[in-house]
Design an enzyme around this catalytic site. Structure first.
Site, PDB file in Angstrom:
ATOM      1  N   PHE A 217     -57.287  24.492  16.466  1.00 31.22           N
ATOM      2  CA  PHE A 217     -56.264  24.035  17.414  1.00 31.22           C
ATOM      3  C   PHE A 217     -56.529  22.573  17.737  1.00 31.22           C
ATOM      4  CE2 PHE A 217     -54.283  23.113  21.459  1.00 31.22           C
ATOM      5  CZ  PHE A 217     -53.008  23.611  21.255  1.00 31.22           C
TER       6      PHE A 217
ATOM      7  N   ASP B  41     -63.963  17.842  17.756  1.00 31.53           N
ATOM      8  CA  ASP B  41     -62.954  17.961  18.805  1.00 31.53           C
ATOM      9  C   ASP B  41     -63.594  18.755  19.947  1.00 31.53           C
ATOM     10  OD1 ASP B  41     -60.920  18.660  20.535  1.00 31.53           O
ATOM     11  OD2 ASP B  41     -59.471  19.129  18.963  1.00 31.53           O
TER      12      ASP B  41
ATOM     13  N   LYS C  16     -59.047  17.083  28.647  1.00 32.63           N
ATOM     14  CA  LYS C  16     -59.112  18.160  29.650  1.00 32.63           C
ATOM     15  C   LYS C  16     -60.000  17.829  30.861  1.00 32.63           C
ATOM     16  CE  LYS C  16     -57.200  21.809  26.885  1.00 32.63           C
ATOM     17  NZ  LYS C  16     -57.326  22.105  25.472  1.00 32.63           N
TER      18      LYS C  16
HETATM   19  C1  LIG Z   1     -56.271  21.664  24.483  1.00 29.24           C
HETATM   20  C2  LIG Z   1     -56.793  21.178  23.177  1.00 29.24           C
HETATM   21  C3  LIG Z   1     -56.177  20.115  22.488  1.00 29.24           C
HETATM   22  C4  LIG Z   1     -54.888  19.493  22.954  1.00 29.24           C
HETATM   23  O1  LIG Z   1     -54.939  18.936  24.220  1.00 29.24           O
HETATM   24  P1  LIG Z   1     -53.568  18.660  25.019  1.00 29.24           P
HETATM   25  O2  LIG Z   1     -54.027  17.913  26.235  1.00 29.24           O
HETATM   26  O3  LIG Z   1     -52.974  19.995  25.326  1.00 29.24           O
HETATM   27  O4  LIG Z   1     -52.704  17.843  24.126  1.00 29.24           O
HETATM   28  C5  LIG Z   1     -56.760  19.687  21.329  1.00 29.24           C
HETATM   29  N1  LIG Z   1     -57.883  20.260  20.835  1.00 29.24           N
HETATM   30  C6  LIG Z   1     -58.494  21.277  21.462  1.00 29.24           C
HETATM   31  C7  LIG Z   1     -59.752  21.855  20.882  1.00 29.24           C
HETATM   32  C8  LIG Z   1     -57.962  21.781  22.643  1.00 29.24           C
HETATM   33  O5  LIG Z   1     -58.548  22.836  23.230  1.00 29.24           O
END
Ligand SMILES: *Cc1c(COP(=O)(O)O)cnc(C)c1O
Length: 400
Positions: A140, A225, A254
Site C-alpha cells: 500500500f 515506506d 501520518k
Molecule cells: C497511509 C499510507 C500511505 C498513504 O498516506 P496518505 O496520507 O493516506 O496519502 C502510504 N504508505 C503507507 C505504508 C501507508 O500506510
C-alpha cells in the site's frame, strides 16, 4: 442531531468512497473517542497510526494554535522560520542529512519515486525514460494514479487505468525474487517493513537486511515506506531498525503531525535528494510553517514522553494477552510494538462483523483485508487501559 441524522446527511452529499462504521465522533482525548451521543470508545486504530501521540495532545494543539496566530502559509516562494528547525531536528533524530517535506503520504511516496528515477537517470546512468522500480505484492502506497499503478489490489485499480509504467512487482518476504528481478536498469526497491494495509504482514526474520545487501551489491536504491510503521508504531523509531540498516530513503507521514495536520517527508542524503534543482518539484503547502511547527512538537512529544519505549513494552504485553485467547475464529495473532493483527479464518465470516461487535463493546477497530482485525491504539495507552479493553475484545472473539 443524532448519529443516524449525521449519517443520512453524509450519505446524501458525500462521495461514497468509504464504508465507515456507523459511529459519529465528536471529540477525542488521548486514547479515547466520544460519539455525538456521549458514548466513550477506546480507539484501537489511531487513524491508521497518524494519532500515535494520542488525540488532541495538549502540547501539539498548543503548538498548532500558537503558530496559527503567527503565520500559516508562505508558500516556498519565501522562506519561513519553522521549516529550518524541522529539518535540523529531523536530521538530529534520524541522521538523514537532506529532507523534502510534503503533505499527504501518497505525495511523499511520489516524491521518493521521482527522486529515485532522477537519481537513476542522472547518477546511475540509466537511459532516459526507462528503468524499473521494484515493489512488493500486497503493498500500500496511497491512492494517486502512480501509487496504485504498482498495487496488486484489484479494487484499487478497477476503472482507473491507464497506469504509470516502470514498476515490477515481486512477492513480499522473498529475497530470491528480488535477486532475480534486478538487472542493470533497476533503479530502486520500495518496501514497507511491515505491510500495514496488507494485513499487518511481518516478513521473515532478517528479510530487510538481506534485501538491503542485495540492493547495495547492485547499486539499487533501498527505500522504506515507514508512513505507517515509523515514528514509534512498532516499538522503534523506524521498523527497519530491527534489521540494523540505514535505507537510502525513508518516507514518513501520518504521525509526523500527531494527526493534527497533514505533514509528510522524504528523508535521504545529499547524493539522492540533491538531484532536485529549483523548479524540479514542489507543493504549495509542503513545508508550510503551520505544518512544520506541529511536526516539531509532535516529534518532541514522541521522544520526551517515551512513546517509542511504551509502544515496545505495552505492545508486547497486549500481544501476549491476545495470544492467550482460545477462539476457533483466530488463525494467528501477530505484531511488533503496538502494531498488532488478529487474523481470522475465512470461515469466521469476515473481520467486519467482529469490528461491529467491538464497536458495541466501545472498542473502535477497522478490518483490514477481509480477515484481519488491526489493533493499533495511540502509543500513549497504559497497561490499565489495555487491561480494561482486553475482556471486551476477548468476549467478541469468543462469539459464534
Ligand atoms: C497511509 C499510507 C500511505 C498513504 O498516506 P496518505 O496520507 O493516506 O496519502 C502510504 N504508505 C503507507 C505504508 C501507508 O500506510
Amino acid at each position: 442531531m443524532q448519529t443516524k441524522d449525521f449519517i443520512e446527511l453524509e450519505e446524501k452529499y458525500g462521495a461514497h468512497n468509504y464504508n465507515p462504521l456507523d459511529v459519529v465522533i465528536e471529540k477525542g482525548k488521548g486514547v479515547w473517542l466520544y460519539d455525538v451521543e456521549g458514548n466513550k470508545y477506546l480507539d484501537c486504530l489511531a487513524a491508521y497510526s497518524a494519532v500515535n501521540q494520542g488525540h488532541c495532545h495538549p502540547r501539539i494543539i498548543n503548538a498548532l494554535k500558537t503558530q496559527a496566530e503567527r503565520v500559516t502559509l508562505t508558500s516556498r516562494a519565501f522562506r519561513n522560520d519553522q521549516l529550518p528547525f524541522l529539518y535540523k531536528e529531523l536530521y538530529e533524530l534520524t541522521g538523514y542529512d537532506m529532507i523534502l517535506p510534503m503533505n499527504s503520504g501518497a505525495e511523499a511516496v511520489e516524491t521518493a519515486l521521482k527522486a529515485a528515477r532522477k537519481w537513476g537517470h542522472k547518477i546511475k546512468g540509466i537511459k532516459a525514460d526507462s528503468g524499473d522500480i521494484i515493489a512488493c505484492r500486497n503493498n500500500f502506497a496511497g491512492r494517486t494514479i502512480t501509487t496504485i499503478s504498482f498495487s496488486t489490489e484489484e479494487q484499487y485499480k478497477d476503472g482507473f487505468g491507464p497506469f504509470t509504467k516502470g514498476f515490477k512487482v515481486i512477492p513480499f518476504g522473498d529475497t530470491e525474487a528480488l535477486e532475480k528481478v534486478i538487472n542493470k536498469d533497476t533503479i530502486a526497491f520500495l518496501v514497507e517493513p511491515i505491510q500495514g494495509e496488507g494485513g499487518v504482514i511481518i516478513p521473515p526474520e532478517g528479510y530487510l537486511k538481506k534485501c538491503f545487501d542485495i540492493c547495495k551489491r547492485n547499486k539499487v536504491l533501498f527505500i522504506t515506506d515507514e508512513i505507517q510503521t515509523g515514528l514509534g508504531r512498532t516499538g522503534k523509531l523506524f521498523a527497519h531498525q530491527y534489521d540494523n540498516i540505514k535505507p537510502d530513503m525513508v518516507i514518513i507521514g501520518k504521525a509526523l503531525s500527531g494527526g493534527c495536520y497533514p505533514v509528510s517527508a522524504v528523508l535521504s542524503s545529499k547524493e539522492i535528494l540533491g538531484v532536485f534543482n529549483p523548479g524540479d518539484h514542489g507543493s504549495t503547502f509542503g513545508g508550510n510553517p503551520l505544518g512544520a511547527a506541529v511536526a516539531r512538537e509532535s516529534l518532541r512529544v514522541l521522544i520526551e514522553e517515551n512513546l517509542i519505549e511504551n509502544s515496545r513494552i505495552s505492545g508486547e504485553y497486549f500481544l501476549n494477552k491476545l495470544k492467550e485467547i482460545k477462539s476457533r475464529h483466530i488463525k494467528e495473532v501477530r505484531g511488533r510494538g503496538l502494531f498488532i493483527g488478529i487474523e481470522l479464518f475465512p470461515e469466521a465470516g469476515g473481520a467486519r462483523r467482529f469490528c461491529k461487535s467491538l464497536m458495541q463493546n466501545r472498542i473502535l477497530c477497522k478490518e483490514t483485508h477481509d480477515n484481519v482485525i488491526r489493533i493499533a491504539p495511540p502509543l500513549v495507552i497504559t497497561k490499565a487501559e489495555i487491561d480494561e479493553a482486553f475482556p471486551k475484545i476477548k468476549e467478541v472473539l469468543l462469539m459464534d
